[in-house]
Design an enzyme around this catalytic site. Sequence first.
Site, PDB file in Angstrom:
ATOM      1  N   LYS A 188       0.883  -1.176   0.000  1.00 34.91           N
ATOM      2  CA  LYS A 188       0.000   0.000   0.000  1.00 34.91           C
ATOM      3  C   LYS A 188       0.916   1.221   0.000  1.00 34.91           C
ATOM      4  O   LYS A 188       1.413   1.644   1.038  1.00 34.91           O
ATOM      5  CB  LYS A 188      -0.885  -0.103   1.230  1.00 34.91           C
ATOM      6  CG  LYS A 188      -1.808   0.986   1.650  1.00 34.91           C
ATOM      7  CD  LYS A 188      -2.142   2.066   0.703  1.00 34.91           C
ATOM      8  CE  LYS A 188      -2.442   3.325   1.451  1.00 34.91           C
ATOM      9  NZ  LYS A 188      -1.708   4.476   0.945  1.00 34.91           N
ATOM     10  N   GLU A 264       7.749   1.501  12.175  1.00 37.53           N
ATOM     11  CA  GLU A 264       8.897   2.417  12.157  1.00 37.53           C
ATOM     12  C   GLU A 264       8.311   3.819  12.046  1.00 37.53           C
ATOM     13  O   GLU A 264       7.704   4.171  11.044  1.00 37.53           O
ATOM     14  CB  GLU A 264       9.805   2.073  10.966  1.00 37.53           C
ATOM     15  CG  GLU A 264      11.228   2.568  11.151  1.00 37.53           C
ATOM     16  CD  GLU A 264      11.441   3.985  10.680  1.00 37.53           C
ATOM     17  OE1 GLU A 264      11.050   4.930  11.420  1.00 37.53           O
ATOM     18  OE2 GLU A 264      11.973   4.147   9.581  1.00 37.53           O
ATOM     19  N   CYS A 299      13.565   9.773   8.299  1.00 39.66           N
ATOM     20  CA  CYS A 299      13.139   9.319   9.630  1.00 39.66           C
ATOM     21  C   CYS A 299      14.223   9.505  10.673  1.00 39.66           C
ATOM     22  O   CYS A 299      13.950   9.857  11.808  1.00 39.66           O
ATOM     23  CB  CYS A 299      12.653   7.878   9.584  1.00 39.66           C
ATOM     24  SG  CYS A 299      13.848   6.723   8.920  1.00 39.66           S
ATOM     25  N   GLU A 398       7.966  15.655  16.193  1.00 38.53           N
ATOM     26  CA  GLU A 398       8.654  15.484  14.918  1.00 38.53           C
ATOM     27  C   GLU A 398       8.074  16.469  13.897  1.00 38.53           C
ATOM     28  O   GLU A 398       6.859  16.506  13.694  1.00 38.53           O
ATOM     29  CB  GLU A 398       8.464  14.053  14.402  1.00 38.53           C
ATOM     30  CG  GLU A 398       9.194  13.819  13.096  1.00 38.53           C
ATOM     31  CD  GLU A 398       9.071  12.385  12.577  1.00 38.53           C
ATOM     32  OE1 GLU A 398       7.942  11.895  12.431  1.00 38.53           O
ATOM     33  OE2 GLU A 398      10.113  11.761  12.325  1.00 38.53           O
TER      34      GLU A 398
HETATM   35  O1  TXE Z   1       1.922   9.804   7.470  1.00 36.87           O
HETATM   36  P1  TXE Z   1       0.912   8.585   7.475  1.00 36.87           P
HETATM   37  P2  TXE Z   1       1.867  11.142   6.583  1.00 36.87           P
HETATM   38  C1  TXE Z   1       5.644  11.154   9.941  1.00 36.87           C
HETATM   39  C2  TXE Z   1       6.154  12.574   9.806  1.00 36.87           C
HETATM   40  C3  TXE Z   1       5.104  13.231   8.967  1.00 36.87           C
HETATM   41  C4  TXE Z   1       3.859  12.564   9.489  1.00 36.87           C
HETATM   42  C5  TXE Z   1       2.655  12.590   8.583  1.00 36.87           C
HETATM   43  O2  TXE Z   1       6.183  13.169  11.071  1.00 36.87           O
HETATM   44  O3  TXE Z   1       5.065  14.623   9.151  1.00 36.87           O
HETATM   45  O4  TXE Z   1       4.260  11.238   9.710  1.00 36.87           O
HETATM   46  O5  TXE Z   1       2.963  12.011   7.314  1.00 36.87           O
HETATM   47  C6  TXE Z   1      -0.897   5.165   5.253  1.00 36.87           C
HETATM   48  N1  TXE Z   1      -4.619   2.851   7.930  1.00 36.87           N
HETATM   49  N2  TXE Z   1       6.261  10.276   8.957  1.00 36.87           N
HETATM   50  O6  TXE Z   1       0.548  11.800   6.726  1.00 36.87           O
HETATM   51  O7  TXE Z   1      -0.482   9.087   7.376  1.00 36.87           O
HETATM   52  C7  TXE Z   1      -0.680   6.238   4.212  1.00 36.87           C
HETATM   53  O8  TXE Z   1      -1.562   6.060   3.135  1.00 36.87           O
HETATM   54  C8  TXE Z   1      -3.617   2.312   7.219  1.00 36.87           C
HETATM   55  C9  TXE Z   1       7.499   9.661   9.343  1.00 36.87           C
HETATM   56  O9  TXE Z   1       2.294  10.839   5.218  1.00 36.87           O
HETATM   57  O10 TXE Z   1       1.266   7.749   8.633  1.00 36.87           O
HETATM   58  C10 TXE Z   1       0.788   6.027   3.875  1.00 36.87           C
HETATM   59  O11 TXE Z   1       0.909   4.964   2.958  1.00 36.87           O
HETATM   60  N3  TXE Z   1      -2.707   3.058   6.559  1.00 36.87           N
HETATM   61  C11 TXE Z   1       7.905   8.581   8.430  1.00 36.87           C
HETATM   62  C12 TXE Z   1       1.387   5.632   5.229  1.00 36.87           C
HETATM   63  O12 TXE Z   1       0.299   5.201   6.031  1.00 36.87           O
HETATM   64  C13 TXE Z   1      -2.801   4.395   6.646  1.00 36.87           C
HETATM   65  C14 TXE Z   1       7.566   8.690   7.007  1.00 36.87           C
HETATM   66  C15 TXE Z   1       2.110   6.759   5.965  1.00 36.87           C
HETATM   67  O13 TXE Z   1       1.229   7.838   6.115  1.00 36.87           O
HETATM   68  C16 TXE Z   1      -3.818   5.000   7.403  1.00 36.87           C
HETATM   69  C17 TXE Z   1       6.314   9.370   6.754  1.00 36.87           C
HETATM   70  C18 TXE Z   1      -4.755   4.173   8.058  1.00 36.87           C
HETATM   71  N4  TXE Z   1      -5.744   4.667   8.798  1.00 36.87           N
HETATM   72  C19 TXE Z   1       5.730  10.139   7.714  1.00 36.87           C
HETATM   73  N5  TXE Z   1      -3.647   6.340   7.315  1.00 36.87           N
HETATM   74  C20 TXE Z   1       9.215   7.928   8.697  1.00 36.87           C
HETATM   75  N6  TXE Z   1       9.308   7.248   9.832  1.00 36.87           N
HETATM   76  O14 TXE Z   1      10.150   7.939   7.908  1.00 36.87           O
HETATM   77  C21 TXE Z   1      -2.572   6.564   6.542  1.00 36.87           C
HETATM   78  N7  TXE Z   1      -2.059   5.387   6.123  1.00 36.87           N
END
Ligand code: TXE
Length: 494
Positions: A188, A264, A299, A398
């Site tokens: 996904k 992660e 990250c 973060e």
């Molecule tokens: O994250 P999301 P976002 C952190 C970073 C950033 C914040 C928001 O702080 O500012 O997260 O980013 C999927 N059920 N990181 O909004 O929403 C979504 O479609 C299942 C740190 O992009 O967590 C995507 O594929 N899946 C990080 C994935 O989750 C769901 C990297 C990540 O999105 C979902 C990215 C749900 N209910 C963001 N909602 C790192 N550790 O490197 C969303 N997704």
Amino acid sequence: MDQTKIDVLRALPVPGFDHLIEGQPVPASDGGRMEIISPIDGRVLTTTAKGTVADMNAAIASARGAFEDGRWSGQPPAARKKVLLKWADLIESHALELAVLGVRDNGTEIGMAFKAEPGSAAGTIRYYAEALDKIYGEIAPTPGNILGMIHKEPVGVVGAIIPWNFPLMIGAWKLGPALAMGNSVVLKPSETGSLALMRMAELALEAGLPPGVLNAVTGEGRVVGEAMGLSMDVDVLAFTGSGATGRRLMEYAARSNMKRVYLELGGKSPNIVFADAPDLGEAAKVAASGIFRNAGQVCVAGSRLLVEASIHDDFVAAVAQAAEAMRVGDPLQLETQIGAVNSEAQLNANLGFVETAISEGGGLVTGGGRIFEDTGGYYMEPTIVTGVTRDATLAQKEVFGPVLAVTPFESEEEAISLANATVYGLAGAAWTANLSRAHRMVRAVRTGVMHINTYGGADGTVPLGGVGQSGNGSDKSLHAIDKYVNLKTAWIKL
Ligand code: TXE
């Protein structure tokens, strides 16, 4: 890399992507499409299928069918290895195409994207391909009339939810060990970083991965991601992303089949500079690149700079100088060092963090604003805020943008206490020429990765995983394989 080739690739129209299910491109069951906006200019780049719950369930059913009939899980290790090695070769031979497509989608500067995306993904797939026929089960030390064997079995169907910052690299960290051990996978990708990953999945088929073993469904996290989390037929979820989504995944698992969930979740990683660092000039440059590369969307980014008070002012001035010298701009120009912020939402969130930091008493040393707005793209200056106190928002949350929080400390004890004063624990660094202090810092700072006299760059031979609310379970290295196998005991009376 050659600018002319990049310019040719960036001028090509980007085809729309459908889901990839049972080896075929499949549109959304209700025909829905999602617009993909390029952060380079804020324009629509292409569309992808906007998945439905039914689409996700179809992809999971296909993966389950593939797993059960053994078309991959039942192949000899040498056969799986051959396919994965071919896939790694294909990723490499399509590296520039993949990198440019990815940058048009997510905004990472091309120099970094080329290495960290197809480059790293090919290396990771190859690493696990080469490992898969060197992993043995165990014989237990039993009495003579018993044979106790421990088999490592694939778990079945792995759901991999991938973010937008490094989709190929992070995708490969899950796909490599999961596929190597014979599992089927449903991917996904993120709404704002899916295109290169969808293309990389197509290349797996070309390499000979049987249809259904790797399916990919695009769409909204709250729809298709949730359906994956709630599925009774996914055995393991492997995720990189936000803490909020990580929490939801654990809840979905509890509400469904109690699938294993590996998270992660990023961090607020401390980069600790002592006055006895071997080379303060180098430390300043690396502190800047350690937070500002990929516009801070890393990250393990060193987002908190803890500096010994006696060198604070000079050191901050040197980091600011290094930051101001970094070129922000069009991520598809080779000389660019900081590309675009991934989306308008991320950019606005970054700017909000800076505003809050200043309202809480922080001092703006450099940056702080949006730039090149006339391009329509999402660009931000590298930003440094000093005087960030232990409990300030900028020390605790973060940002995931090009914003560095600086805090002075007086003693090693205070540095350790500040370093450990967040809910996170992903990465960190200490700069010191004192060997004993270096080892004390490795032990005392609660993180998954500690760097000494460097920041970042740890390769695939070592694990990457967080403690605390940075998550659980490591990507990379042979340890990652444990996430994708079950231990099965055979207790045999002789
Ligand atoms: O994250 P999301 P976002 C952190 C970073 C950033 C914040 C928001 O702080 O500012 O997260 O980013 C999927 N059920 N990181 O909004 O929403 C979504 O479609 C299942 C740190 O992009 O967590 C995507 O594929 N899946 C990080 C994935 O989750 C769901 C990297 C990540 O999105 C979902 C990215 C749900 N209910 C963001 N909602 C790192 N550790 O490197 C969303 N997704």
